[in-house]
Structures are given as C-alpha cells and as structure tokens.
Design a protein around this motif. Structure first.
Motif, mmCIF file in Angstrom:
data_model
loop_
_atom_site.group_PDB
_atom_site.id
_atom_site.type_symbol
_atom_site.label_atom_id
_atom_site.label_comp_id
_atom_site.label_asym_id
_atom_site.label_seq_id
_atom_site.Cartn_x
_atom_site.Cartn_y
_atom_site.Cartn_z
ATOM 1 N N ILE A 93 -85.318 -47.401 86.181
ATOM 2 C CA ILE A 93 -86.647 -47.981 86.388
ATOM 3 C C ILE A 93 -87.744 -47.115 85.761
ATOM 4 O O ILE A 93 -88.763 -47.627 85.292
ATOM 5 C CB ILE A 93 -86.914 -48.183 87.898
ATOM 6 C CG1 ILE A 93 -85.965 -49.240 88.445
ATOM 7 C CG2 ILE A 93 -88.353 -48.586 88.152
ATOM 8 C CD1 ILE A 93 -86.022 -49.387 89.953
ATOM 9 N N ALA A 94 -87.538 -45.816 85.719
ATOM 10 C CA ALA A 94 -88.565 -44.875 85.251
ATOM 11 C C ALA A 94 -89.131 -45.168 83.857
ATOM 12 O O ALA A 94 -90.334 -44.974 83.640
ATOM 13 C CB ALA A 94 -88.023 -43.448 85.317
ATOM 14 N N PRO A 95 -88.347 -45.641 82.884
ATOM 15 C CA PRO A 95 -88.917 -45.874 81.543
ATOM 16 C C PRO A 95 -89.811 -47.113 81.431
ATOM 17 O O PRO A 95 -90.398 -47.335 80.380
ATOM 18 C CB PRO A 95 -87.688 -46.035 80.648
ATOM 19 C CG PRO A 95 -86.532 -45.551 81.418
ATOM 20 C CD PRO A 95 -86.888 -45.691 82.853
ATOM 21 N N ALA A 96 -89.942 -47.911 82.465
ATOM 22 C CA ALA A 96 -90.716 -49.161 82.380
ATOM 23 C C ALA A 96 -92.152 -48.967 81.878
ATOM 24 O O ALA A 96 -92.635 -49.782 81.087
ATOM 25 C CB ALA A 96 -90.697 -49.883 83.724
ATOM 26 N N PRO A 97 -92.875 -47.923 82.285
ATOM 27 C CA PRO A 97 -94.242 -47.752 81.771
ATOM 28 C C PRO A 97 -94.312 -47.474 80.262
ATOM 29 O O PRO A 97 -95.398 -47.472 79.691
ATOM 30 C CB PRO A 97 -94.788 -46.562 82.563
ATOM 31 C CG PRO A 97 -93.997 -46.552 83.823
ATOM 32 C CD PRO A 97 -92.630 -47.027 83.413
ATOM 33 N N ALA A 98 -93.193 -47.256 79.623
ATOM 34 C CA ALA A 98 -93.198 -47.061 78.169
ATOM 35 C C ALA A 98 -93.792 -48.267 77.452
ATOM 36 O O ALA A 98 -94.335 -48.139 76.353
ATOM 37 C CB ALA A 98 -91.786 -46.783 77.665
ATOM 38 N N LEU A 99 -93.719 -49.432 78.080
ATOM 39 C CA LEU A 99 -94.302 -50.637 77.498
ATOM 40 C C LEU A 99 -95.815 -50.472 77.305
ATOM 41 O O LEU A 99 -96.362 -50.871 76.280
ATOM 42 C CB LEU A 99 -94.010 -51.829 78.412
ATOM 43 C CG LEU A 99 -94.300 -53.204 77.875
ATOM 44 C CD1 LEU A 99 -93.421 -53.498 76.670
ATOM 45 C CD2 LEU A 99 -94.065 -54.240 78.956
ATOM 46 N N LEU A 100 -96.473 -49.845 78.274
ATOM 47 C CA LEU A 100 -97.914 -49.593 78.149
ATOM 48 C C LEU A 100 -98.209 -48.632 76.998
ATOM 49 O O LEU A 100 -99.161 -48.826 76.235
ATOM 50 C CB LEU A 100 -98.469 -49.022 79.456
ATOM 51 C CG LEU A 100 -98.488 -49.966 80.644
ATOM 52 C CD1 LEU A 100 -98.850 -49.218 81.917
ATOM 53 C CD2 LEU A 100 -99.454 -51.100 80.389
ATOM 54 N N TYR A 101 -97.386 -47.600 76.898
ATOM 55 C CA TYR A 101 -97.574 -46.639 75.817
ATOM 56 C C TYR A 101 -97.391 -47.318 74.456
ATOM 57 O O TYR A 101 -98.204 -47.128 73.547
ATOM 58 C CB TYR A 101 -96.598 -45.470 75.969
ATOM 59 C CG TYR A 101 -96.645 -44.526 74.798
ATOM 60 C CD1 TYR A 101 -97.692 -43.619 74.666
ATOM 61 C CD2 TYR A 101 -95.667 -44.564 73.805
ATOM 62 C CE1 TYR A 101 -97.757 -42.770 73.581
ATOM 63 C CE2 TYR A 101 -95.731 -43.713 72.723
ATOM 64 C CZ TYR A 101 -96.776 -42.819 72.607
ATOM 65 O OH TYR A 101 -96.845 -41.987 71.529
#
Length: 167
Positions: free
Chosen positions: A77-85
């Motif tokens: 689940i942790a890599p999900a904010p990579a979409l914002l980046y």
C-alpha cells in the motif's frame, strides 16, 4: 476497527471530488482545470489507500491476526502516493473546447498505475481465496466450493479489468 473509517474517508473524498467537478462546470469562476485534475488525482489516491486499508484489515482478521499479513500489506500500500508525485512531475492539465479538461501523461503512466494497483488486489484476493479454500477442505460442502470458484473468477476479472483499463 478501521472499516468504518476507511469507508467514511473513501465516501467523503468521492463526495468532495464530485463537488469539485460540479463547481468547475456550473459555477463561473469555479476551480480551474489544473485544480480539478489535482483534486481528482488526490481523491483517487486517497480512495485507493482507504479501500486497500479496508481490505488489509479484513485480510489480517481472516488470517488470525498474523503480523506478516500487516507487514506485507503495508509494503504494497505504501507506494500509492507515488501517483501524486508522477502527476506533479510529468502530468499536465489541458483544457480544450471539445474535450473539456483532461491530463496529458507520458505513455508509461498507465503501466505505473497498474503496477501500483495490481499487487494489493492480487495479494488480498489470494489471501481471501486461501481462507475460503481452507474452509472448503476442512468442512467440505458445495457452498465452500462455490465460494472458492467465485473468488477465483472475481480475482481474474479484477486483474483483467486492470489490464483492459491500461488502454
């Protein structure tokens, strides 16, 4: 219990996203195209994390509160904010009179999105199917066999929908 909070967060984010889209279309001086796209990307990311956290909690409970389930789940689940980046670095909001507001992304973006979404979907689906299969082997019966079959079919449809949505 995280389930009610995850559902509340996902629903609230969806409602705010809908409000942002509605304001941009029906209110003069509403949010700009860039703001609407940021709202949608942020909403999508938060909603994805909330749903995955809900599934993680259910998987954790169904596997007798094994700590490795939590560790593995958080790892996926942790890599999900990579979409914002990725959006901040490589996405560009564009407004046109024919297509309204849309985003221009690099061609690899759908593959990154699938890479972020597929592992949690597959892992949590396999975890649930393994519990159902274990129950089927322990107690037998047509009901557990049907649940196992339906679970495998559902997992295959989720993976297929992720692949179809790449295009």
């Amino acid at each position: 219990k995280m389930a009610p909070w995850c559902i509340l967060v996902s629903t609230t984010v969806g409602t705010l996203f809908f409000g942002c889209i509605t304001m941009s279309h029906y209110m003069p001086g509403g949010p700009s195209c860039t703001q609407v796209i940021w709202c949608s990307i942020t909403s999508l990311t938060i909603s994805t994390i909330a749903v995955n956290m809900l599934l993680l909690e259910r998987t954790y409970l169904s596997h007798c509160r094994n700590r490795w389930v939590l560790d593995l789940g958080f790892l996926f689940i942790a890599p999900a904010p990579a979409l914002l980046y990725l959006h901040s670095r490589h996405g560009r909001a564009v407004f046109s009179k024919t297509a309204a507001c849309f985003v221009i992304y690099p061609s690899y973006f759908p593959y990154v999105r699938a890479t972020l979404d597929a592992p949690p979907n597959i892992i949590f689906s396999l975890a649930f199917i393994s519990v159902i299969y274990r129950q089927y082997r322990r107690y037998g019966g047509d009901c557990w066999a049907q649940l196992t079959h339906d679970g495998v079919m559902t997992m295959m449809m989720i993976v297929a929908s992720n692949l179809i949505c790449l295009n």
